[in-house]
Motif scaffolding. Structure first.
Motif, PDB file in Angstrom:
ATOM      1  N   MET A   1       0.648  -1.211  -0.321  1.00 34.34           N
ATOM      2  CA  MET A   1       0.197  -0.028  -0.215  1.00 34.34           C
ATOM      3  C   MET A   1       0.270   1.439   0.330  1.00 34.34           C
ATOM      4  SD  MET A   1      -3.088   0.973   2.691  1.00 34.34           S
ATOM      5  CE  MET A   1      -4.023  -0.260   2.839  1.00 34.34           C
ATOM      6  N   THR A   2       0.743   2.349  -0.820  1.00 38.83           N
ATOM      7  CA  THR A   2       1.527   2.887  -1.231  1.00 38.83           C
ATOM      8  C   THR A   2       0.841   4.513  -0.666  1.00 38.83           C
ATOM      9  OG1 THR A   2      -0.094   4.284  -2.304  1.00 38.83           O
ATOM     10  CG2 THR A   2       2.167   3.111  -3.637  1.00 38.83           C
ATOM     11  N   VAL A   3       1.806   5.526  -0.076  1.00 38.66           N
ATOM     12  CA  VAL A   3       1.366   6.989   0.985  1.00 38.66           C
ATOM     13  C   VAL A   3       0.479   7.473   0.963  1.00 38.66           C
ATOM     14  CG1 VAL A   3       2.238   8.690   2.134  1.00 38.66           C
ATOM     15  CG2 VAL A   3       3.321   7.139   1.152  1.00 38.66           C
ATOM     16  N   LEU A   4      -0.179   7.422  -0.782  1.00 42.98           N
ATOM     17  CA  LEU A   4      -1.419   8.008  -1.185  1.00 42.98           C
ATOM     18  C   LEU A   4      -2.336   6.319  -0.896  1.00 42.98           C
ATOM     19  CD1 LEU A   4      -0.270   9.621  -5.145  1.00 42.98           C
ATOM     20  CD2 LEU A   4      -0.684  10.762  -2.117  1.00 42.98           C
ATOM     21  N   ASP A   5      -2.389   5.464  -0.921  1.00 39.30           N
ATOM     22  CA  ASP A   5      -3.512   4.952  -0.993  1.00 39.30           C
ATOM     23  C   ASP A   5      -4.011   5.097   0.561  1.00 39.30           C
ATOM     24  OD1 ASP A   5      -3.726   3.330  -3.108  1.00 39.30           O
ATOM     25  OD2 ASP A   5      -2.173   1.910  -1.626  1.00 39.30           O
ATOM     26  N   HIS A   6      -2.863   5.460   2.255  1.00 36.38           N
ATOM     27  CA  HIS A   6      -3.513   5.638   3.363  1.00 36.38           C
ATOM     28  C   HIS A   6      -4.294   6.730   3.232  1.00 36.38           C
ATOM     29  CE1 HIS A   6      -1.325   2.854   5.130  1.00 36.38           C
ATOM     30  NE2 HIS A   6      -0.308   3.296   4.792  1.00 36.38           N
ATOM     31  N   SER A   7      -4.165   8.149   2.623  1.00 37.08           N
ATOM     32  CA  SER A   7      -4.456   9.439   2.331  1.00 37.08           C
ATOM     33  C   SER A   7      -5.782   9.353   1.976  1.00 37.08           C
ATOM     34  CB  SER A   7      -3.979  10.064   1.449  1.00 37.08           C
ATOM     35  OG  SER A   7      -3.557  10.377  -0.011  1.00 37.08           O
ATOM     36  N   ARG A   8      -6.134   7.735   1.044  1.00 36.16           N
ATOM     37  CA  ARG A   8      -7.622   7.800   0.750  1.00 36.16           C
ATOM     38  C   ARG A   8      -8.169   6.892   1.537  1.00 36.16           C
ATOM     39  NH1 ARG A   8      -4.869   6.820  -4.917  1.00 36.16           N
ATOM     40  NH2 ARG A   8      -4.266   8.682  -5.669  1.00 36.16           N
ATOM     41  N   THR A   9      -7.779   6.207   2.500  1.00 38.27           N
ATOM     42  CA  THR A   9      -8.820   5.529   3.322  1.00 38.27           C
ATOM     43  C   THR A   9      -9.653   5.939   3.792  1.00 38.27           C
ATOM     44  OG1 THR A   9      -6.523   4.454   4.099  1.00 38.27           O
ATOM     45  CG2 THR A   9      -8.455   3.706   5.563  1.00 38.27           C
ATOM     46  N   SER A  10     -11.175   4.730   3.533  1.00 39.53           N
ATOM     47  CA  SER A  10     -12.149   5.654   4.156  1.00 39.53           C
ATOM     48  C   SER A  10     -12.198   5.998   5.703  1.00 39.53           C
ATOM     49  CB  SER A  10     -13.228   4.258   3.510  1.00 39.53           C
ATOM     50  OG  SER A  10     -14.728   4.534   4.456  1.00 39.53           O
ATOM     51  N   ALA A  11     -12.363   7.223   5.529  1.00 42.97           N
ATOM     52  CA  ALA A  11     -12.905   7.670   7.461  1.00 42.97           C
ATOM     53  C   ALA A  11     -13.331   7.061   8.156  1.00 42.97           C
ATOM     54  CB  ALA A  11     -13.650   9.041   7.034  1.00 42.97           C
TER      55      ALA A  11
ATOM     56  N   ARG B   1       1.104  12.451   3.132  1.00 40.27           N
ATOM     57  CA  ARG B   1       0.914  12.550   1.887  1.00 40.27           C
ATOM     58  C   ARG B   1       1.551  13.447   0.672  1.00 40.27           C
ATOM     59  NH1 ARG B   1      -4.518  13.971   2.621  1.00 40.27           N
ATOM     60  NH2 ARG B   1      -5.513  14.042   4.552  1.00 40.27           N
ATOM     61  N   LYS B   2       2.233  12.650   1.380  1.00 39.62           N
ATOM     62  CA  LYS B   2       4.124  12.349   0.094  1.00 39.62           C
ATOM     63  C   LYS B   2       3.736  12.158  -1.350  1.00 39.62           C
ATOM     64  CE  LYS B   2       7.690   9.962  -0.075  1.00 39.62           C
ATOM     65  NZ  LYS B   2       7.307   9.039  -1.426  1.00 39.62           N
ATOM     66  N   PRO B   3       3.723  12.306  -2.403  1.00 37.95           N
ATOM     67  CA  PRO B   3       3.779  11.344  -3.910  1.00 37.95           C
ATOM     68  C   PRO B   3       4.636  10.752  -4.029  1.00 37.95           C
ATOM     69  CG  PRO B   3       3.357  14.122  -3.904  1.00 37.95           C
ATOM     70  CD  PRO B   3       4.276  14.083  -2.501  1.00 37.95           C
TER      71      PRO B   3
END
Length: 313
Positions: A1-11, A190-192
């Motif tokens: 799972m990438t860093v961006l995947d974490h930022s899109r994780t459901s609330a 949130r690192k690209p």
């Protein structure tokens, strides 16, 4: 799972650790904890021989030289991507490189290494807040307990001192350092994903040192330089290579794998590591009040970090 995947994780969905990442991230966090504990002791040891800003500047210059042979080629390939995200990289450099370490060095002038480690132990709760994670009842209680521990340490156990805002200057500098590093750690989330770890380190080290350069010149003019010796160059090499190039790579990689809140658990170890190192190397003793504050802070951050990790959108 990438860093961006974490930022899109459901609330409403807990963040899960990627399969196979546990052992690698765990060893990296342990390495960062031990090495950074030593950096607090070094900051304290250098407080009367190297001005704080000069120590910070040379730390990042050394770190830049250490990481450059491994990162320059990849950074050149990703130069367009780094330019596109220059604002993000510059903010990360400001918080995690320029401001954080300078404040740590400034704190070491007037407070003990043990206090520095204990105040920094509150960082996991701060990281959770800055990472915009939902704070339920358990986390709120943990936050309050850790805050009580930090405030008790700052006012030396005297409520009157708390009301008068009568704190040791160094403890306040260290609290500001903890806030700065928590902001940096939350920002890493949130690192690209396309920016590699080594190019990111190289860019932040270079920008961090560049931002420090004008203040470094002012320090040279107003405070004078320091005499290079084994007692100054050796510690600077340690914080430049070990506490910067190695530890920051391990920390950033762990955040990419498991997220900032779970990575923040490393700070559970730091008060103990710093207390042992400062006693062995500096002769600093830990009194009953410091032990009480350590217990409160660790209990608070342990409670605050327990349970599933949930991020807000």
């Amino acid at each position: 799972m990438t860093v961006l995947d974490h930022s899109r994780t459901s609330a409403t969905r807990p963040t899960r650790t990627p399969v196979g990442s546990g052992s690698g991230s765990g060893s990296g966090l342990l390495l960062a904890a031990v090495v950074w504990s030593g950096s607090f002791v070094v900051s304290r040891a250098l407080h009367d021989s190297v001005p704080p800003v000069q120590a910070a500047f040379w730390r990042w210059v050394i770190a830049l030289v250490a990481v450059a042979p491994f990162a320059v080629r990849q950074a050149w390939r990703e130069r367009a991507l780094l330019r596109r995200h220059f604002g993000y990289v510059a903010l990360a450099a400001l918080l995690g490189i320029t401001v954080y370490n300078t404040l740590v060095n400034q704190a070491g002038v007037t407070t003990s290494a043990s206090n520095m480690g204990m105040i920094m132990a509150a960082a996991p709760v701060l990281i959770a807040v800055f990472a915009r994670q939902r704070i339920g009842g358990r986390r709120a209680v943990g936050l309050v307990i850790a805050l009580v521990g930090v405030l008790t340490l700052l006012c030396k156990g005297s409520p009157a001192a708390l009301l008068r805002l009568d704190f040791t200057t160094g403890d306040l500098w260290m609290l500001a350092a903890a806030l700065s590093f928590a902001g940096y750690s939350a920002l890493l989330r949130r690192k690209p994903a396309r920016i590699g770890q080594l190019p990111f380190l190289l860019a932040t080290f270079a920008l961090g040192a560049t931002l420090l350069a004008p203040v470094y010149v002012v320090s040279l003019v107003t405070q004078g330089g320091f005499a290079p010796s084994t007692g100054t160059v050796g510690p600077l090499l340690y914080v430049g290579v070990c506490s910067s190039a190695v530890a920051f790579f391990a920390w950033n990689k762990a955040i990419a794998l498991i997220g900032p809140a779970r990575a923040g658990i490393v700070y559970y170890l730091q008060p103990v590591c710093v207390a042992l190192l400062s006693f062995a190397l500096l002769g600093e003793r830990t009194g009953p009040l410091q032990i009480l504050c350590m217990a409160l802070i660790l209990a608070g951050v342990a409670l605050g970090a327990s349970g599933p990790v949930t991020a807000r959108r």
